[in-house]
Write a protein that holds these residues in place. Structure first.
Motif, short mmCIF file in Angstrom:
data_model
loop_
_atom_site.label_atom_id
_atom_site.label_comp_id
_atom_site.label_asym_id
_atom_site.label_seq_id
_atom_site.Cartn_x
_atom_site.Cartn_y
_atom_site.Cartn_z
N GLY A 134 0.82 -1.21 0.00
CA GLY A 134 0.00 0.00 0.00
C GLY A 134 0.85 1.25 0.00
N GLU A 135 0.19 2.39 0.22
CA GLU A 135 0.92 3.64 0.26
C GLU A 135 0.29 4.61 1.25
N GLU A 136 1.13 5.44 1.84
CA GLU A 136 0.70 6.45 2.79
C GLU A 136 0.05 7.62 2.06
N SER A 137 -0.88 8.25 2.75
CA SER A 137 -1.44 9.51 2.30
C SER A 137 -1.38 10.45 3.50
N ALA A 138 -2.26 11.43 3.56
CA ALA A 138 -2.22 12.44 4.62
C ALA A 138 -3.35 12.24 5.62
N CYS A 139 -3.15 12.77 6.82
CA CYS A 139 -4.19 12.89 7.84
C CYS A 139 -4.80 11.55 8.25
N GLY A 140 -3.98 10.50 8.31
CA GLY A 140 -4.48 9.20 8.73
C GLY A 140 -5.01 8.33 7.60
N LEU A 174 -7.88 0.57 -2.62
CA LEU A 174 -8.94 0.96 -1.69
C LEU A 174 -8.35 1.85 -0.59
N SER A 175 -9.04 2.94 -0.27
CA SER A 175 -8.57 3.88 0.74
C SER A 175 -9.09 3.53 2.12
N TRP A 176 -8.24 3.80 3.10
CA TRP A 176 -8.52 3.52 4.51
C TRP A 176 -8.17 4.76 5.33
N GLN A 177 -9.03 5.07 6.29
CA GLN A 177 -8.72 6.08 7.29
C GLN A 177 -8.48 5.33 8.59
N ILE A 178 -7.27 5.34 9.07
CA ILE A 178 -6.94 4.69 10.34
C ILE A 178 -6.94 5.81 11.38
N THR A 179 -8.04 5.89 12.13
CA THR A 179 -8.36 7.07 12.93
C THR A 179 -8.47 6.75 14.41
N PRO A 180 -7.48 7.17 15.20
CA PRO A 180 -7.60 6.97 16.65
C PRO A 180 -8.82 7.72 17.21
N ARG A 181 -9.50 7.08 18.13
CA ARG A 181 -10.70 7.70 18.73
C ARG A 181 -10.37 9.05 19.36
N VAL A 182 -9.18 9.18 19.93
CA VAL A 182 -8.79 10.44 20.56
C VAL A 182 -8.80 11.58 19.53
N LEU A 183 -8.46 11.30 18.30
CA LEU A 183 -8.49 12.33 17.25
C LEU A 183 -9.94 12.73 16.94
N THR A 184 -10.79 11.75 16.76
CA THR A 184 -12.20 12.04 16.47
C THR A 184 -12.82 12.86 17.59
N GLU A 185 -12.57 12.46 18.83
CA GLU A 185 -13.12 13.20 19.98
C GLU A 185 -12.57 14.62 20.03
N ALA A 186 -11.29 14.79 19.71
CA ALA A 186 -10.68 16.11 19.78
C ALA A 186 -11.21 17.05 18.72
N VAL A 187 -11.27 16.59 17.46
CA VAL A 187 -11.70 17.50 16.39
C VAL A 187 -13.20 17.78 16.43
N MET A 201 -3.23 17.32 13.26
CA MET A 201 -3.54 16.24 12.33
C MET A 201 -3.09 16.60 10.91
N MET A 202 -3.27 17.85 10.53
CA MET A 202 -2.95 18.28 9.16
C MET A 202 -1.47 18.13 8.83
N THR A 203 -0.62 17.97 9.82
CA THR A 203 0.82 17.81 9.58
C THR A 203 1.23 16.34 9.49
N MET A 204 0.30 15.43 9.69
CA MET A 204 0.63 14.01 9.84
C MET A 204 0.24 13.19 8.63
N ARG A 205 0.90 12.07 8.49
CA ARG A 205 0.46 10.99 7.62
C ARG A 205 -0.23 10.00 8.54
N ARG A 206 0.52 9.08 9.16
CA ARG A 206 -0.05 8.22 10.21
C ARG A 206 -0.29 9.10 11.42
N ILE A 207 -1.42 8.91 12.09
CA ILE A 207 -1.76 9.75 13.24
C ILE A 207 -0.89 9.35 14.43
N ASP A 208 -0.31 10.38 15.07
CA ASP A 208 0.51 10.23 16.27
C ASP A 208 -0.37 10.59 17.46
#
Length: 159
Positions: free
Chosen positions: A100-106, A114-127, A142-149
């Protein structure tokens, strides 16, 4: 029993390979049935795998080996909520590490497109926080990330 609503995902002869990967990678996922073509068709022969019934994280899907005519795009993605950095990393690495390949913002894309958003719950709650300052800081981080930290998102929440 056939689900009332099932996602049909188009593949170019690789539906079984993709469904097997998803079943091995995501919890609450499985390959349920493989159906072979009863006759020749434009992109295959009688006996080739035509459709695969599977679930991805509890979502019923059909993989259709329809040929090369249509490709996946970011207009459709699976969003997988993760509980922590370890789960985020495991899923991200499974997808990206399997061609696969990385994209932006998770977001990332698997080797079948096929595209996937790998989204930590803490991110969803925060935004989606009722505190606009928290939401803004988390969104900007988040806007500075590929994989969410997760640690960086938590730091942004704290300010």
């Amino acid at each position: 029993m056939v689900a009332k609503n099932t996602l049909c995902l188009w593949y170019d002869g690789t539906a079984l390979e993709a469904a097997t990967f998803y079943a091995q990678t995501f919890p609450d996922s499985a390959v349920h049935a493989v159906h072979r073509a009863p006759a020749d068709f434009p992109s295959g022969k009688q006996g080739d795998v035509l459709t695969v019934d599977f679930t991805v994280a509890g979502i019923p899907c059909i993989g259709l080996n329809g040929g090369p005519a249509f490709k996946h795009s970011e207009a459709f993605s699976f969003q997988i909520s993760t509980d922590d950095q370890a789960e985020t990393d495991r899923l991200w690495n499974a997808i990206v590490g399997n061609g696969g390949e990385e994209s932006a913002c998770g977001w990332c894309r698997d080797k079948w497109g096929l595209s996937w958003q790998i989204t930590p719950r803490v991110l969803t709650e925060a935004v989606t926080s009722k505190d606009p300052a928290v939401a803004k800081r988390a969104f900007e981080a988040m806007m500075t990330m590929r994989r969410i930290d997760v640690a960086k998102i938590e730091a942004a929440v704290r300010g």
